[in-house]
Design an enzyme around this catalytic site. Structure first.
Site, PDB file in Angstrom:
ATOM      1  N   HIS A  83      64.975 -46.730  12.113  1.00  0.00           N
ATOM      2  CA  HIS A  83      66.110 -45.888  12.770  1.00  0.00           C
ATOM      3  C   HIS A  83      65.087 -44.752  13.331  1.00  0.00           C
ATOM      4  O   HIS A  83      65.344 -44.225  14.226  1.00  0.00           O
ATOM      5  CB  HIS A  83      67.065 -45.555  11.734  1.00  0.00           C
ATOM      6  N   HIS A 113      66.646 -45.038   2.993  1.00  0.00           N
ATOM      7  CA  HIS A 113      65.007 -44.629   2.949  1.00  0.00           C
ATOM      8  C   HIS A 113      64.988 -43.488   2.013  1.00  0.00           C
ATOM      9  O   HIS A 113      66.005 -42.354   1.731  1.00  0.00           O
ATOM     10  CB  HIS A 113      64.736 -44.195   4.261  1.00  0.00           C
TER      11      HIS A 113
END
Length: 331
Positions: free
Chosen positions: A179, A233
């Site tokens: 992303h 993450h």
């Protein structure tokens, strides 16, 4: 009655400068010149698809390592399908919008091509590193043990996952953040593009121009932050992904466009070549010499010279918005 002298036909107007590069007149030529680039782009896209099918490296996860991998398994604040919408389609809308206003097919074509190279090269690098590193995500525990009951190897004390295979596969793709890298690749390219169009670094001190340039980067940064907030993450993942995307975006932009701080930063390199080497349409039009002056001929040998000094004097009377409308920086 005396014969009246015949009227001499009006001399045809002399067109100054090369023909303007519209989509209908120059689109096919520009596409043909870059057909190899588009072919390479398709190969890069195919490589990225293949990397997503590869099973990533399953890094060893021991019992004592799960303390930092037990974060909740949440849904994405920014879904995967939204990334190409704001990072690719959004910038393309900006490129097309400027084309509709200024009708420069070189600018639109090279901006779209550079943007696609930026996001696809970033995608290949990101997915290749993901597959090679195999770092577990912060929510790996719940991917590995959906029922919350851990199981370990009796000797190595490594985890024995019993979750869904596809979910576990994604659990080994934490580094770097896709992303973040895609966001900075697409929106970073847009930021470079806007910097050239508003002449952000013209040394006139207009801070409002910096706000325009930084807005896409702010959006990319917020997407990166959401990846940490969603526990998909680690912070190192989004930091590395953002740097990767921004570096690739910078290289791709400068491949097609001059630096925004330069005098020629408004239009791509190819448009400057078009100005210096205009096509022959209808009557003969000769190209400029090495001093960047343009000479044109029609019927006779009529020469018109436009010096860069005169262009600078005329442009100095324009305000900042008029400069952008006049396409300052393009020869």
């Amino acid at each position: 009655m005396a014969d009246q002298p015949e009227e001499m036909p009006a001399a045809p107007a002399i067109r100054l400068g090369p023909p303007h590069p519209y989509l209908k007149t120059h689109g096919g030529k520009v596409a043909r010149l870059h057909r190899l680039d588009w072919a390479v782009l398709l190969l890069i896209a195919a490589a990225d698809v293949g990397l997503n099918l590869v099973e990533p490296f399953h890094r060893f996860v021991g019992e004592d390592m799960l303390a930092d991998l037990r974060y909740p398994l949440k849904s994405n604040t920014v879904p995967v399908w939204a990334v190409p919408v704001y990072a690719v389609i959004g910038p393309i809308v900006v490129f097309v919008g400027l084309y509709l206003k200024r009708r420069n097919v070189y600018d639109m074509h090279h901006a779209i091509l550079g943007l696609l190279f930026s996001v696809l090269i970033t995608g290949v690098l990101t997915d290749a590193i993901k597959d090679g590193v195999g770092r577990p995500r912060p929510n790996f525990f719940w991917r590995c043990f959906p029922d919350g009951v851990p199981k370990y190897d009796n000797i190595t004390r490594g985890v024995l996952c019993d979750g869904v295979a596809s979910v576990i596969k994604e659990g080994h793709k934490s580094f770097p953040s896709g992303h973040s890298s895609w966001s900075f690749a697409g929106l970073g390219f847009l930021s470079w593009y806007l910097a050239g169009k508003v002449k952000a670094f013209d040394r006139r001190g207009h801070v409002a121009k910096l706000c325009v340039v930084l807005l896409p980067l702010l959006l990319a940064a917020m997407v990166a932050v959401s990846r940490v907030d969603d526990y998909w993450h680690h912070w190192q993942d989004v930091f590395a992904g953002g740097i990767l995307g921004l570096v690739v975006a910078s290289f791709c932009y400068l491949q097609f466009f001059p630096p925004p701080s330069g005098e020629q930063g408004f239009w791509p390199h190819a448009y400057s070549e078009h100005i210096l080497n205009p096509e022959r349409e209808g009557q003969a039009q000769s190209t400029a010499s090495s001093n960047h002056h343009r000479r044109l001929s029609s019927r006779g040998h009529v020469a018109v010279e436009m010096s860069t000094a005169t262009a600078s004097q005329e442009a100095s009377s324009l305000g900042p918005m008029e400069e952008m409308e006049e396409g300052r920086g393009a020869r």
